[in-house]
Scaffold this active site. Structure first.
Site, PDB file in Angstrom:
ATOM      1  N   SER A  18      -0.280  -0.688  -6.172  1.00 14.46           N
ATOM      2  CA  SER A  18      -0.027  -2.123  -6.998  1.00 14.46           C
ATOM      3  C   SER A  18       0.482  -1.581  -8.148  1.00 14.46           C
ATOM      4  O   SER A  18       0.186  -0.526  -8.757  1.00 14.46           O
ATOM      5  CB  SER A  18      -1.458  -2.402  -7.372  1.00 14.46           C
ATOM      6  OG  SER A  18      -2.201  -2.932  -6.284  1.00 14.46           O
ATOM      7  N   GLU A  48       7.484 -33.465  -2.862  1.00 15.97           N
ATOM      8  CA  GLU A  48       6.427 -33.126  -3.352  1.00 15.97           C
ATOM      9  C   GLU A  48       6.834 -32.059  -4.621  1.00 15.97           C
ATOM     10  O   GLU A  48       8.144 -31.712  -4.622  1.00 15.97           O
ATOM     11  CB  GLU A  48       5.655 -32.152  -2.319  1.00 15.97           C
ATOM     12  CG  GLU A  48       5.057 -33.146  -1.404  1.00 15.97           C
ATOM     13  CD  GLU A  48       3.884 -33.942  -1.549  1.00 15.97           C
ATOM     14  OE1 GLU A  48       4.107 -34.933  -2.241  1.00 15.97           O
ATOM     15  OE2 GLU A  48       2.827 -33.305  -1.474  1.00 15.97           O
ATOM     16  N   LYS A  73     -13.892  -8.775  -9.085  1.00 14.88           N
ATOM     17  CA  LYS A  73     -13.124  -9.331 -10.095  1.00 14.88           C
ATOM     18  C   LYS A  73     -12.518 -10.489  -9.344  1.00 14.88           C
ATOM     19  O   LYS A  73     -12.112 -11.580  -9.927  1.00 14.88           O
ATOM     20  CB  LYS A  73     -11.914  -8.506 -10.726  1.00 14.88           C
ATOM     21  CG  LYS A  73     -11.008  -8.982 -12.061  1.00 14.88           C
ATOM     22  CD  LYS A  73     -10.351  -7.981 -12.680  1.00 14.88           C
ATOM     23  CE  LYS A  73      -9.755  -8.562 -13.912  1.00 14.88           C
ATOM     24  NZ  LYS A  73      -9.253  -7.590 -14.765  1.00 14.88           N
ATOM     25  N   ASP A  74     -11.884 -10.164  -8.234  1.00 15.64           N
ATOM     26  CA  ASP A  74     -11.249 -11.220  -7.224  1.00 15.64           C
ATOM     27  C   ASP A  74     -12.587 -12.632  -6.955  1.00 15.64           C
ATOM     28  O   ASP A  74     -12.030 -13.560  -6.840  1.00 15.64           O
ATOM     29  CB  ASP A  74     -10.758 -10.892  -6.038  1.00 15.64           C
ATOM     30  CG  ASP A  74      -9.540 -10.172  -6.174  1.00 15.64           C
ATOM     31  OD1 ASP A  74      -8.941 -10.567  -7.328  1.00 15.64           O
ATOM     32  OD2 ASP A  74      -8.929  -9.181  -5.452  1.00 15.64           O
ATOM     33  N   HIS A  95       0.674  -1.264   0.221  1.00 15.67           N
ATOM     34  CA  HIS A  95      -0.007   0.044   0.139  1.00 15.67           C
ATOM     35  C   HIS A  95       0.829   1.310   0.115  1.00 15.67           C
ATOM     36  O   HIS A  95       0.249   2.379  -0.227  1.00 15.67           O
ATOM     37  CB  HIS A  95      -0.937  -0.018   1.088  1.00 15.67           C
ATOM     38  CG  HIS A  95      -2.237  -0.976   0.975  1.00 15.67           C
ATOM     39  ND1 HIS A  95      -2.190  -2.202   0.854  1.00 15.67           N
ATOM     40  CD2 HIS A  95      -3.601  -0.509   0.583  1.00 15.67           C
ATOM     41  CE1 HIS A  95      -3.081  -2.722   0.673  1.00 15.67           C
ATOM     42  NE2 HIS A  95      -4.024  -1.801   0.465  1.00 15.67           N
TER      43      HIS A  95
END
Lengths: 407, 183
Positions: free
Chosen positions: A219, A286, A242-243, A215
């Site tokens: 972004s 893994e 959108k998320d 912040h």
């Protein structure tokens, strides 16, 4: 609308004056956080990673209520979770596959950052915190994989802890300290369980710092130039919606695997109880550790292999200075754009190599892949930054959109 | 949302349509989240293997008149007392209608010789004294809970103290003269 405030709003104001938590959230991921208006779907993966972290913590706490961290009972308590505990199979498959999906989401998030130059000034500390998150995830995932106490758990724990024996002079002492004994045993299982429960909460703390650091500059965006205030829109509702769409798509993929292919990313050998007297013929970590495992095995010297393996992650800390180009987005960097895709393919090849027996073609490929990995960071990125001529950058993030019809 | 709504210049018809979509989406999401919570919460209920342990069998053949044994059932003690003729007489002679939790002794036993109750005080769950000969049996000769002073009689009925009800009688059956199954 009357100007008189209702009792609900007055109570809300009273509380906000004393603890402004709602405005804090609103400023962080709400209507008061202005985000560039051109973010594409690759910007969904940070929120998705946060969602997976919540899923992992919730299912993990519930699993811990039925799990027994003791060498004599661990394997059976996991089988009991699968057979007897109500929806225990769902909790375990959500948790085990959740780990894989956590890495899928985070790796996409990281490659998004690599492509669009999100690590560059002024976001270096944000990038560092991301690497710390990845390291914590790796430690947590590794220790979590040990808990079911199957053959892969046991021998994975043995091999990975033995990495530290490569440390000159005090290596053996470090390994004994990690084990709390002379081999991977009950003391090791107990401490791994304690740390596996602790680290996710440390992770939450670092995630908060990560969002905080995000912040300060705000972004990044696909164009990579600083977005002017008029080119920003409120995070809520535009990006929450959108998320949410991304969350829907993600959950479809995630639960398809949880319900129909729950063991596709696991190893059948881990359904054999741990046997300290017999190593399985072919042990592999893994899938999300495979590229690093390939780097480890590509070198014939123990210490060098370990250094390169850890170095392959630690080198990311200095990436903001290794990349000498001031242009962030690969869209405007013709040479870097190619190198990005080559690097991505290199990582895929290393992943494949890590799953193979280390001889013949896979060994040759892991050596080439390891060389390229470090060559990319240590030589190509610094040099390309100087010799590359970037495409002209738009004046604002609106320009490419507005200019398109004219083409 | 408020900011977006204020800046709207679209027709009201369109707005109500949008509101409907918003409310329907939020409602569907909320129901979905609530439903997905159920398996998570239900995982804390007793597991199948715990439920499978819900009955035990025991033999009372070794029990002499005046003796008592304690059987563990679902992690709780079940008191079995082989009452003497005098004790049965005592439990049945008193006027039960005036007791705090009125119940006749006949209602509380299947075979009058054997008093079978769950040995958990109905106040706050302590285990009352009185099974062993060395333990105090309270003012009414049955059981006495040392935690908060509840007195039970020879039918394990509450007579004095804070406990609200008599000691619970578990579900049990006599498989034979001296074999019982609890649960």
């Amino acid at each position: 609308m009357s100007t008189e405030k209702g009792w609900g709003m007055r109570a809300f104001d009273w509380f906000e004056e004393r603890l402004p938590i709602v405005s804090f959230i609103d400023n962080s991921v709400g209507s008061k956080y202005p985000a560039p208006k051109n973010l594409n779907y690759f910007w969904n993966f940070g929120a998705l990673a946060g969602l997976v972290l919540v899923i992992m913590i919730v299912t993990g706490i519930l699993l811990a209520m039925s799990y027994t961290p003791h060498v004599d009972h661990a394997f059976q308590s996991v089988e009991r979770i699968m057979r007897d505990v109500n929806s225990g199979w769902l909790l375990r498959y959500m948790h085990a596959n959740g780990a894989s999906f956590f890495f899928i989401v985070v790796y996409i998030h990281i490659f998004r950052g690599l492509y669009y130059g999100s690590y560059k000034s002024p976001r270096e500390v944000l990038w560092w915190l991301g690497i710390i998150i990845m390291l914590l995830m790796m430690a947590t995932a590794f220790m979590g994989y040990v808990l079911p106490w199957g053959q892969m758990s046991f021998w994975g724990a043995t091999v990975i802890t033995n990495l530290f024996s490569a440390v000159p002079l005090i290596g053996d002492k470090i390994v004994t300290l990690l084990w709390g004994g002379f081999s991977v045993d009950n003391a090791t299982l107990n401490r791994f369980f304690a740390l596996h429960y602790l680290l996710p909460f440390v992770l939450v703390g670092v995630v908060v710092l990560h969002i905080w650091a995000l912040h300060i500059p705000g972004s990044n965006n696909p164009v990579g130039i600083d977005a002017a205030p008029q080119d920003k829109i409120p995070f809520h509702p535009y990006y929450t919606v959108k998320d949410m769409f991304g969350v829907g798509v993600f959950l479809l993929a995630y639960f398809t695997v949880v319900f129909w292919f729950p063991n596709i990313m696991g190893h059948t050998d881990n359904y054999i109880p741990a046997n300290p007297l017999s190593t399985p013929a072919h042990i592999v970590p893994e899938w999300y550790f495979l590229p690093f495992y390939a780097i480890l095995r590509s070198i014939d010297d123990k210490l060098t292999g370990v250094i390169l393996m850890f170095g392959s992650i630690l080198i990311l800390f200095v990436l903001p200075w290794l990349d000498t180009s001031r242009v962030r987005s690969a869209s405007f960097r013709p040479i870097y754009k190619v190198l990005f895709w080559v690097f991505l393919i290199d990582c895929v090849v290393l992943t494949w190599c890590g799953a193979q027996v280390a001889e013949g073609l896979p060994l040759i490929l892991s050596r080439v892949g390891t060389f390229w990995y470090f060559f990319h960071f240590l030589v190509l990125l610094p040099v390309i930054g100087w010799i590359e001529t970037p495409k002209p950058l738009p004046i604002s993030i609106s320009t490419p959109v507005v200019a398109k019809p004219a083409e | 949302m408020a900011d977006a709504a204020e800046n709207q210049t679209v027709p009201t018809e369109d707005e109500s349509r949008r509101d409907f979509l918003l409310h329907a989406t939020v409602a569907t999401g909320a129901v979905g989240v609530a439903m997905s919570m159920w398996p998570l919460i239900n995982s804390m209920n007793p597991a199948a293997d715990t439920l499978a342990l819900s009955s035990v069998e025991a033999s009372l053949a070794g029990l002499e008149e005046g003796q008592a044994i304690t059987i563990s059932w679902r992690g709780k003690p079940v008191f079995v007392r082989y009452r003497t003729a005098a004790e049965i007489e005592g439990a049945r002679s008193e006027r039960w209608q005036d007791m705090p939790d009125p119940q006749s002794d006949e209602e509380r036993v299947q075979n009058e010789k054997y008093l079978i109750v769950i040995g958990v005080c109905t106040h706050l769950g302590c285990i009352p004294l009185g099974q062993k000969t060395t333990e105090t049996r309270g003012d009414y000769g049955g059981y006495f809970c040392p935690c908060h002073g509840s007195h039970y009689d020879l039918s394990a009925r509450i007579r004095r103290g804070p406990a609200p009800t008599n000691l619970e009688v578990p579900e049990y059956t006599f498989l034979s003269e001296t074999n019982i199954r609890i649960g």
